[in-house]
Design a protein around this motif. Sequence first.
Motif, PDB file in Angstrom:
ATOM      1  N   THR A  58       0.872  -1.167   0.000  1.00 19.87           N
ATOM      2  CA  THR A  58       0.000   0.000   0.000  1.00 19.87           C
ATOM      3  C   THR A  58       0.911   1.218   0.000  1.00 19.87           C
ATOM      4  O   THR A  58       2.106   1.098   0.248  1.00 19.87           O
ATOM      5  N   ASP A  84      -2.760   6.076   0.672  1.00 14.07           N
ATOM      6  CA  ASP A  84      -3.837   5.163   1.057  1.00 14.07           C
ATOM      7  C   ASP A  84      -3.855   4.927   2.568  1.00 14.07           C
ATOM      8  O   ASP A  84      -4.928   4.868   3.180  1.00 14.07           O
ATOM      9  N   HIS A 122      -5.314   7.998   4.216  1.00 17.48           N
ATOM     10  CA  HIS A 122      -6.772   7.971   4.051  1.00 17.48           C
ATOM     11  C   HIS A 122      -7.409   6.999   5.038  1.00 17.48           C
ATOM     12  O   HIS A 122      -8.393   7.321   5.705  1.00 17.48           O
ATOM     13  N   ASP A 123      -6.867   5.784   5.125  1.00 12.50           N
ATOM     14  CA  ASP A 123      -7.447   4.761   6.003  1.00 12.50           C
ATOM     15  C   ASP A 123      -7.357   5.156   7.477  1.00 12.50           C
ATOM     16  O   ASP A 123      -8.292   4.914   8.239  1.00 12.50           O
ATOM     17  N   LEU A 124      -6.236   5.775   7.883  1.00 14.88           N
ATOM     18  CA  LEU A 124      -6.124   6.237   9.271  1.00 14.88           C
ATOM     19  C   LEU A 124      -7.115   7.365   9.538  1.00 14.88           C
ATOM     20  O   LEU A 124      -7.781   7.386  10.573  1.00 14.88           O
ATOM     21  N   HIS A 125      -7.200   8.309   8.611  1.00 18.04           N
ATOM     22  CA  HIS A 125      -8.119   9.442   8.765  1.00 18.04           C
ATOM     23  C   HIS A 125      -9.573   8.961   8.815  1.00 18.04           C
ATOM     24  O   HIS A 125     -10.395   9.514   9.553  1.00 18.04           O
ATOM     25  N   ALA A 126      -9.885   7.932   8.045  1.00 18.25           N
ATOM     26  CA  ALA A 126     -11.242   7.381   8.015  1.00 18.25           C
ATOM     27  C   ALA A 126     -11.499   6.406   9.167  1.00 18.25           C
ATOM     28  O   ALA A 126     -12.617   5.908   9.299  1.00 18.25           O
ATOM     29  N   ALA A 127     -10.480   6.159   9.992  1.00 20.93           N
ATOM     30  CA  ALA A 127     -10.590   5.205  11.098  1.00 20.93           C
ATOM     31  C   ALA A 127     -11.113   3.855  10.602  1.00 20.93           C
ATOM     32  O   ALA A 127     -12.057   3.288  11.152  1.00 20.93           O
ATOM     33  N   THR A 128     -10.473   3.339   9.556  1.00 20.78           N
ATOM     34  CA  THR A 128     -10.858   2.057   8.973  1.00 20.78           C
ATOM     35  C   THR A 128     -10.844   0.969  10.042  1.00 20.78           C
ATOM     36  O   THR A 128      -9.814   0.754  10.693  1.00 20.78           O
ATOM     37  N   PRO A 129     -11.963   0.304  10.257  1.00 16.88           N
ATOM     38  CA  PRO A 129     -12.027  -0.733  11.298  1.00 16.88           C
ATOM     39  C   PRO A 129     -11.014  -1.853  11.055  1.00 16.88           C
ATOM     40  O   PRO A 129     -10.835  -2.311   9.927  1.00 16.88           O
ATOM     41  N   LEU A 160      -7.797  -1.815  11.176  1.00 13.65           N
ATOM     42  CA  LEU A 160      -6.480  -1.428  10.689  1.00 13.65           C
ATOM     43  C   LEU A 160      -5.521  -1.189  11.848  1.00 13.65           C
ATOM     44  O   LEU A 160      -5.849  -0.467  12.786  1.00 13.65           O
ATOM     45  N   SER A 189      -6.763  -8.463  12.616  1.00  9.47           N
ATOM     46  CA  SER A 189      -6.427  -7.102  12.183  1.00  9.47           C
ATOM     47  C   SER A 189      -5.824  -7.109  10.788  1.00  9.47           C
ATOM     48  O   SER A 189      -5.191  -8.078  10.379  1.00  9.47           O
TER      49      SER A 189
END
Length: 140
Positions: free
Chosen positions: A16, A20, A23-30, A32, A71
Amino acid sequence: MTSAIEHFSNRLRFETDVSDVHHDLHAATPGLVVVDSRSTEAWDQGHLPGAIHLPTREIAARAATTVPAGSAVVTYCWGPGCNGATRAALEFAKLGYQVKEMIGGYEYWVREGFPVQDPTGEWSRPADDLTAPAGAACGC
């Protein structure tokens, strides 16, 4: 032709990039979990906000108590000239985790102007125009 498709598909399955991950950290991707596999001295110099510190040599012994089973793990190290994140990803893979390596590492995270955390707080540098177009997304 199919070997090229397989090669690039596998790269996307197991790698990755910093945009990306940001983005995933900012979106709090479950699910991750971003893992900094560098030394304590490197971690203290700066790390991704939300990352956990788990040096590669400690993954086998500590992963089960530090990273929840199931995870989606992303590993990073210094940068493209270092294969520490690759070694860390291999350790997680051996333990059965779904894992990706963040290409570009900490270096490109900082160069793209994303926030960094250290003992004094959170900070960022202006984006390097060689890694991120000024005022625009790269479009990829």
